[in-house]
Design a protein around this motif. Structure first.
Motif, PDB file in Angstrom:
ATOM      1  N   LEU A  78     -62.615-136.090 -28.894  1.00 43.78           N
ATOM      2  CA  LEU A  78     -62.542-137.505 -29.258  1.00 43.78           C
ATOM      3  C   LEU A  78     -61.145-137.946 -29.682  1.00 43.78           C
ATOM      4  O   LEU A  78     -60.941-139.097 -30.060  1.00 43.78           O
ATOM      5  CB  LEU A  78     -63.539-137.847 -30.383  1.00 43.78           C
ATOM      6  CG  LEU A  78     -64.982-137.376 -30.184  1.00 43.78           C
ATOM      7  CD1 LEU A  78     -65.808-137.696 -31.437  1.00 43.78           C
ATOM      8  CD2 LEU A  78     -65.604-138.017 -28.964  1.00 43.78           C
ATOM      9  N   GLY A  79     -60.170-137.041 -29.631  1.00 43.14           N
ATOM     10  CA  GLY A  79     -58.824-137.365 -30.106  1.00 43.14           C
ATOM     11  C   GLY A  79     -58.704-137.386 -31.611  1.00 43.14           C
ATOM     12  O   GLY A  79     -57.676-137.791 -32.154  1.00 43.14           O
ATOM     13  N   ASP A  80     -59.755-136.940 -32.324  1.00 40.96           N
ATOM     14  CA  ASP A  80     -59.785-137.008 -33.788  1.00 40.96           C
ATOM     15  C   ASP A  80     -59.379-135.679 -34.424  1.00 40.96           C
ATOM     16  O   ASP A  80     -59.888-134.625 -34.044  1.00 40.96           O
ATOM     17  CB  ASP A  80     -61.188-137.375 -34.274  1.00 40.96           C
ATOM     18  CG  ASP A  80     -61.517-138.840 -34.051  1.00 40.96           C
ATOM     19  OD1 ASP A  80     -60.590-139.620 -33.784  1.00 40.96           O
ATOM     20  OD2 ASP A  80     -62.709-139.199 -34.141  1.00 40.96           O
ATOM     21  N   MET A  81     -58.483-135.758 -35.403  1.00 41.46           N
ATOM     22  CA  MET A  81     -58.040-134.571 -36.124  1.00 41.46           C
ATOM     23  C   MET A  81     -58.039-134.866 -37.619  1.00 41.46           C
ATOM     24  O   MET A  81     -57.489-135.878 -38.060  1.00 41.46           O
ATOM     25  CB  MET A  81     -56.625-134.171 -35.673  1.00 41.46           C
ATOM     26  CG  MET A  81     -56.110-132.889 -36.314  1.00 41.46           C
ATOM     27  SD  MET A  81     -54.423-132.475 -35.772  1.00 41.46           S
ATOM     28  CE  MET A  81     -54.700-132.095 -34.046  1.00 41.46           C
ATOM     29  N   HIS A  82     -58.648-133.998 -38.398  1.00 43.47           N
ATOM     30  CA  HIS A  82     -58.667-134.177 -39.845  1.00 43.47           C
ATOM     31  C   HIS A  82     -57.274-133.933 -40.413  1.00 43.47           C
ATOM     32  O   HIS A  82     -56.493-133.130 -39.875  1.00 43.47           O
ATOM     33  CB  HIS A  82     -59.681-133.230 -40.492  1.00 43.47           C
ATOM     34  CG  HIS A  82     -59.957-133.535 -41.928  1.00 43.47           C
ATOM     35  ND1 HIS A  82     -59.180-133.021 -42.955  1.00 43.47           N
ATOM     36  CD2 HIS A  82     -60.899-134.321 -42.515  1.00 43.47           C
ATOM     37  CE1 HIS A  82     -59.648-133.468 -44.106  1.00 43.47           C
ATOM     38  NE2 HIS A  82     -60.685-134.258 -43.875  1.00 43.47           N
ATOM     39  N   SER A  83     -56.975-134.592 -41.496  1.00 41.14           N
ATOM     40  CA  SER A  83     -55.644-134.481 -42.102  1.00 41.14           C
ATOM     41  C   SER A  83     -55.310-133.047 -42.499  1.00 41.14           C
ATOM     42  O   SER A  83     -54.159-132.601 -42.338  1.00 41.14           O
ATOM     43  CB  SER A  83     -55.549-135.403 -43.322  1.00 41.14           C
ATOM     44  OG  SER A  83     -56.583-135.107 -44.247  1.00 41.14           O
ATOM     45  N   ASP A  84     -56.275-132.288 -43.008  1.00 40.23           N
ATOM     46  CA  ASP A  84     -56.028-130.886 -43.360  1.00 40.23           C
ATOM     47  C   ASP A  84     -55.654-130.083 -42.122  1.00 40.23           C
ATOM     48  O   ASP A  84     -54.763-129.227 -42.160  1.00 40.23           O
ATOM     49  CB  ASP A  84     -57.267-130.264 -44.022  1.00 40.23           C
ATOM     50  CG  ASP A  84     -57.529-130.830 -45.407  1.00 40.23           C
ATOM     51  OD1 ASP A  84     -56.597-131.403 -46.009  1.00 40.23           O
ATOM     52  OD2 ASP A  84     -58.676-130.693 -45.893  1.00 40.23           O
ATOM     53  N   THR A  85     -56.347-130.360 -41.016  1.00 39.67           N
ATOM     54  CA  THR A  85     -56.040-129.684 -39.755  1.00 39.67           C
ATOM     55  C   THR A  85     -54.644-130.035 -39.284  1.00 39.67           C
ATOM     56  O   THR A  85     -53.892-129.170 -38.814  1.00 39.67           O
ATOM     57  CB  THR A  85     -57.078-130.078 -38.686  1.00 39.67           C
ATOM     58  OG1 THR A  85     -58.392-129.777 -39.162  1.00 39.67           O
ATOM     59  CG2 THR A  85     -56.828-129.341 -37.381  1.00 39.67           C
ATOM     60  N   ALA A  86     -54.280-131.314 -39.407  1.00 39.06           N
ATOM     61  CA  ALA A  86     -52.955-131.760 -38.977  1.00 39.06           C
ATOM     62  C   ALA A  86     -51.856-131.060 -39.779  1.00 39.06           C
ATOM     63  O   ALA A  86     -50.829-130.632 -39.224  1.00 39.06           O
ATOM     64  CB  ALA A  86     -52.833-133.269 -39.117  1.00 39.06           C
ATOM     65  N   ARG A  87     -52.048-130.924 -41.081  1.00 36.47           N
ATOM     66  CA  ARG A  87     -51.045-130.238 -41.903  1.00 36.47           C
ATOM     67  C   ARG A  87     -50.935-128.756 -41.521  1.00 36.47           C
ATOM     68  O   ARG A  87     -49.830-128.202 -41.454  1.00 36.47           O
ATOM     69  CB  ARG A  87     -51.385-130.406 -43.384  1.00 36.47           C
ATOM     70  CG  ARG A  87     -50.995-131.770 -43.963  1.00 36.47           C
ATOM     71  CD  ARG A  87     -51.241-131.833 -45.460  1.00 36.47           C
ATOM     72  NE  ARG A  87     -52.661-131.974 -45.744  1.00 36.47           N
ATOM     73  CZ  ARG A  87     -53.284-133.135 -45.931  1.00 36.47           C
ATOM     74  NH1 ARG A  87     -52.601-134.259 -45.853  1.00 36.47           N
ATOM     75  NH2 ARG A  87     -54.568-133.177 -46.197  1.00 36.47           N
ATOM     76  N   ALA A  88     -52.075-128.134 -41.259  1.00 37.93           N
ATOM     77  CA  ALA A  88     -52.055-126.728 -40.847  1.00 37.93           C
ATOM     78  C   ALA A  88     -51.394-126.582 -39.483  1.00 37.93           C
ATOM     79  O   ALA A  88     -50.648-125.619 -39.239  1.00 37.93           O
ATOM     80  CB  ALA A  88     -53.481-126.173 -40.812  1.00 37.93           C
ATOM     81  N   LEU A  89     -51.647-127.531 -38.587  1.00 38.44           N
ATOM     82  CA  LEU A  89     -51.000-127.508 -37.276  1.00 38.44           C
ATOM     83  C   LEU A  89     -49.484-127.617 -37.424  1.00 38.44           C
ATOM     84  O   LEU A  89     -48.724-126.929 -36.722  1.00 38.44           O
ATOM     85  CB  LEU A  89     -51.532-128.653 -36.412  1.00 38.44           C
ATOM     86  CG  LEU A  89     -50.851-128.854 -35.057  1.00 38.44           C
ATOM     87  CD1 LEU A  89     -50.986-127.614 -34.179  1.00 38.44           C
ATOM     88  CD2 LEU A  89     -51.432-130.086 -34.347  1.00 38.44           C
ATOM     89  N   THR A 116     -61.763-140.685 -24.350  1.00 37.96           N
ATOM     90  CA  THR A 116     -62.638-141.756 -24.835  1.00 37.96           C
ATOM     91  C   THR A 116     -61.955-142.596 -25.895  1.00 37.96           C
ATOM     92  O   THR A 116     -61.055-142.134 -26.592  1.00 37.96           O
ATOM     93  CB  THR A 116     -63.946-141.166 -25.410  1.00 37.96           C
ATOM     94  OG1 THR A 116     -64.818-142.225 -25.788  1.00 37.96           O
ATOM     95  CG2 THR A 116     -63.682-140.309 -26.636  1.00 37.96           C
ATOM     96  N   CYS A 117     -62.392-143.848 -26.011  1.00 43.16           N
ATOM     97  CA  CYS A 117     -61.943-144.712 -27.105  1.00 43.16           C
ATOM     98  C   CYS A 117     -62.955-144.636 -28.242  1.00 43.16           C
ATOM     99  O   CYS A 117     -64.056-144.111 -28.067  1.00 43.16           O
ATOM    100  CB  CYS A 117     -61.788-146.148 -26.613  1.00 43.16           C
ATOM    101  SG  CYS A 117     -63.365-146.974 -26.286  1.00 43.16           S
ATOM    102  N   PRO A 118     -62.664-145.181 -29.421  1.00 42.38           N
ATOM    103  CA  PRO A 118     -63.609-145.103 -30.543  1.00 42.38           C
ATOM    104  C   PRO A 118     -64.885-145.919 -30.360  1.00 42.38           C
ATOM    105  O   PRO A 118     -65.877-145.683 -31.041  1.00 42.38           O
ATOM    106  CB  PRO A 118     -62.797-145.627 -31.727  1.00 42.38           C
ATOM    107  CG  PRO A 118     -61.379-145.410 -31.345  1.00 42.38           C
ATOM    108  CD  PRO A 118     -61.335-145.641 -29.871  1.00 42.38           C
ATOM    109  N   GLY A 119     -64.872-146.921 -29.461  1.00 39.31           N
ATOM    110  CA  GLY A 119     -66.077-147.695 -29.211  1.00 39.31           C
ATOM    111  C   GLY A 119     -66.593-148.408 -30.449  1.00 39.31           C
ATOM    112  O   GLY A 119     -65.828-148.885 -31.290  1.00 39.31           O
ATOM    113  N   THR A 120     -67.917-148.459 -30.575  1.00 36.33           N
ATOM    114  CA  THR A 120     -68.535-149.227 -31.662  1.00 36.33           C
ATOM    115  C   THR A 120     -68.347-148.601 -33.033  1.00 36.33           C
ATOM    116  O   THR A 120     -68.745-149.197 -34.038  1.00 36.33           O
ATOM    117  CB  THR A 120     -70.045-149.407 -31.404  1.00 36.33           C
ATOM    118  OG1 THR A 120     -70.624-148.128 -31.102  1.00 36.33           O
ATOM    119  CG2 THR A 120     -70.294-150.347 -30.235  1.00 36.33           C
ATOM    120  N   ASP A 121     -67.751-147.429 -33.099  1.00 35.15           N
ATOM    121  CA  ASP A 121     -67.491-146.849 -34.420  1.00 35.15           C
ATOM    122  C   ASP A 121     -66.562-147.739 -35.240  1.00 35.15           C
ATOM    123  O   ASP A 121     -66.712-147.843 -36.460  1.00 35.15           O
ATOM    124  CB  ASP A 121     -66.877-145.451 -34.276  1.00 35.15           C
ATOM    125  CG  ASP A 121     -67.937-144.387 -34.066  1.00 35.15           C
ATOM    126  OD1 ASP A 121     -68.918-144.676 -33.351  1.00 35.15           O
ATOM    127  OD2 ASP A 121     -67.801-143.283 -34.612  1.00 35.15           O
TER     128      ASP A 121
END
Length: 720
Positions: free
Chosen positions: A337-348, A403-408
């Protein structure tokens, strides 16, 4: 609340941020109309969400380039102001959701401190410049497009010619003939080429998605590198001048090209040449050159990785490739979905600092690319990524859906994009596991016809919709087939084939994939197979799935939901307001005059001239509005004002601004007849100032004779 601004924030950004804070205050106190504020905030990357009272913040990352420290900064700010999620987009941006409007100036200030901007990430401006994520390391590229992508972005950022266009404008640069940046669907698409030993680009114009997608037309098979930016400036100036402004659905570059034809468009672009700020623009590649530490390492070129860990082997086959710099490897991250949690981003970011070059690329399929990794480090990189859930094989394959976020979160979405994407990927994982090795079939999904998920350029695409069954409405998917690239490398626009209930999406994809497995020729590309079989073949194939006579209760519930589906329009941010439209337009013209005078004081002659040109356009629009004369294109505004407000008994209006019809048009369009000199800029701005004073005096006299104007109601329009 006072904004904290560090010394790293440039004066231009500082003013933008403080201006945003001031406009938010004016909006909340009722001193600025909702529609005017909406237009203002969009060009600052602040976009109203489906949910009332919160915003999506779009972070503009030219070419998707980002450093490890910048990634950490975005992650930290997501925790501080948003939800802790980083959403990568198909335009190589990162978006934060559920941000309070009042927090947006400080969030922007803290981004600018790290060298990141929100400016012109949304709105009727030049949007983020996208490019091939592999640029600079692509074995197929004739040269690195990275510096060109950056300079295109930088040249048009805050450029007066593209601050208030009829609609958005999109530019992409592809590294090779594979057109991996999808130039054929952009307003301007560039493909790197070398001809007679010289660098340049194939230039395509007028592509676009949305409800009526168009493939771009080829303007030049080869245009020298130093002519690219001046040519794009000419294109934008013509689009600004002649582009539709009233009918929003017709206000894209593709419609202007379709209306006047390529030959006429190129003629009008050539007419703008005298007014261009630069007739040639040489790009400095030095700041983007590969460091000596990344020289070829031929002793480890052609590295292979075979272990008993099958996931590691698959990851190496699908997510890793050797760069054009021998002995160095790039790793591509598949992100659901192109979504990454902030903790994951920092670890990356820590993985990048330890193992890779400090040059992360967000990809057009919502993933990430890491560069310059030593082959001996690949197993360790895999283990570190796998622990974060970022080592799933199948990057940019059939199994990796865009995908885009859609109705979320989106105001315009009709049905859930995220839910159907999860369902399709789950089905493929269970029933078609080998699709992680198929990079010919691309699947893309959007929540509506507007195409943020780029469904129209997918081999198999879906966009959110709805269906009526008697008195009831159910979520639906429009199925599109045959887009993307065929076996000849040609970019195609998909056909709309059939609309099906959304809950039957997995069944439709299953049917399409099984049909392809059974009937395609060996090595046949999906879009070639679609063309061979024809649209009706696929309509008949999917028709049973679209049969509403076989609906069950669950078909009336969208993916990721438990309640019965209803079609919803996004909620506006506030109630409607009453304003004097003419007065508002004159205020806008006065602001533009101020910008012209400021540019003049800073010796920016071309910028000063274009701001002054906009004073004429905006002032003339206000005068025409005062007479209830509809306005549209800038060229039409000038022509109508010229005819309506000329002195003489034949016009009978008693408010002549110029002696004869044609005088005003000659004055305003003198902007593209002369070089942008100091003498011309001073004269033109003085004329614009005199003109605006005359329009304001005319309006005051009109109110004195006819009484105060009737206030008009403006309500929240949809963002896009």
């Amino acid at each position: 609340m006072s904004i904290l601004l560090t010394d790293n924030v440039s004066p231009a950004a500082r003013r933008d941020i403080l201006d945003l804070e001031q406009k938010i205050s004016s909006f909340r106190s009722g001193d600025i109309a909702d529609e005017a504020f909406r237009k203002f905030r969009l060009t600052r990357g602040v976009y109203g969400q489906r949910q009332p009272g919160v915003q999506m913040i779009r972070i503009k990352l030219p070419h998707g380039r980002i450093s490890a420290s910048q990634l950490v900064r975005i992650a930290d700010l997501s925790d501080k102001y948003a939800t802790g999620n980083l959403h990568a987009t198909t335009r190589q941006d990162i978006q934060l959701h559920f941000v309070k409007l009042a927090d947006s100036p400080q969030l922007w200030a803290e981004l600018e401190d790290a060298g990141i901007t929100l400016k012109e990430a949304c709105g009727n401006t030049v949007r983020n410049v996208t490019g091939s994520a592999r640029a600079g390391i692509d074995p197929l590229e004739p040269f690195d497009i990275t510096p060109y992508a950056y300079h295109v972005f930088d040249y048009f950022l805050r450029n007066p010619i593209c601050q208030d266009m009829g609609r958005k404008f999109k530019i992409s640069l592809s590294s090779s003939e594979k057109d991996s940046a999808y130039g054929y669907m952009h307003d301007v698409g560039l493909i790197a080429r070398i001809q007679d030993g010289k660098r340049g680009f194939k230039v395509m114009l007028g592509g676009g998605l949305g409800a009526q997608p168009f493939s771009a037309q080829t303007a030049f098979e080869f245009l020298e590198e130093d002519r690219i930016i001046p040519f794009i400036e000419g294109v934008i100036r013509v689009f600004d001048r002649y582009g539709e402004r009233q009918k929003r659905h017709k206000a894209r570059m593709k419609y202007l090209l379709n209306d006047i034809g390529l030959e006429e468009l190129l003629r009008r672009i050539e007419e703008e040449t005298p007014a261009l700020k630069n007739k040639i623009f040489s790009v400095d590649s030095a700041p983007f050159s590969v460091s000596e530490q990344y020289a070829d390492r031929p002793e480890v070129s052609g590295y292979t990785l075979e272990t008993e860990n099958q996931k590691l082997n698959n990851w190496f086959k699908t997510n890793v490739f050797e760069q054009k710099q021998a002995g160095w490897y790039a790793v591509q991250l598949r992100v659901l979905l192109g979504d990454m949690h902030s903790d994951t981003a920092r670890a990356l970011a820590q993985i990048v600092k330890q193992y890779a070059a400090d040059d992360i690329r967000v990809t057009v399929n919502q993933g990430y690319l890491l560069r310059f990794i030593r082959p001996e480090d690949l197993p360790a990189v895999f283990e570190a990524l796998d622990a974060l859930g970022l080592a799933e094989p199948g990057f940019d394959t059939t199994a990796d859906i865009t995908t885009c976020p859609g109705t979320d979160t989106c105001n315009l979405a009709i049905s859930s994009s995220y839910g159907i994407t999860r369902a399709l990927e789950r089905m493929m994982h269970d029933e078609f596991p080998d699709l992680v090795f198929n990079d010919d079939i691309k699947i893309k999904i959007s929540g509506c016809m507007n195409g943020c998920g780029q469904h129209s350029v997918a081999n198999i695409g879906y966009h959110g919709s709805s269906l009526k069954n008697g008195a009831y409405v159910l979520p639906a998917l429009q199925v599109l087939l045959g887009g993307g690239f065929n076996g000849k490398g040609e970019g195609l626009i998909a056909d709309k084939v059939i609309k099906i209930p959304a809950k039957r999406g997995p069944e439709s994809l299953r049917s399409l994939l099984r049909d392809f497995e059974a009937n395609a020729f060996d090595g046949e590309y999906y879009s070639d197979y679609y063309a061979r079989q024809g649209k009706n073949y696929f309509y008949q194939l999917l028709k049973p799935i679209a049969d509403l006579k076989t609906l069950v209760d669950s078909d009336y519930i969208d993916w990721d939901h438990t309640e019965q589906y209803v079609t919803e329009v996004g909620i506006g941010e506030c109630a409607s307001v009453l304003i004097d439209l003419v007065a508002t337009t004159l205020t806008e013209a006065s602001e533009k005059l101020g910008w012209a005078q400021e540019a003049l004081a800073e010796s920016r002659w071309a910028d000063a001239l274009y701001h002054a040109y906009n004073v004429f356009i905006t002032g003339a629009r206000a005068a025409l509005m005062s007479r209830d004369i509809p306005t549209n294109t800038q060229h039409g505004i000038v022509s109508d004002f010229d005819k309506t407000f000329a002195v003489g008994p034949s016009h009978g209006n008693g408010a002549g601004f110029h002696e004869a019809e044609g005088d005003f048009k000659a004055l305003v369009f003198s902007i593209n007849k002369q070089e942008p000199s100091e003498e011309f800029a001073r004269r033109f701005i003085a004329q614009a100032d005199t003109f605006l004073q005359a329009v304001q005096a005319y309006r005051n006299q009109q109110i004195e004779q006819e009484g105060a104007p009737e206030l008009q109601e403006l309500t929240q329009a949809q963002d896009s």
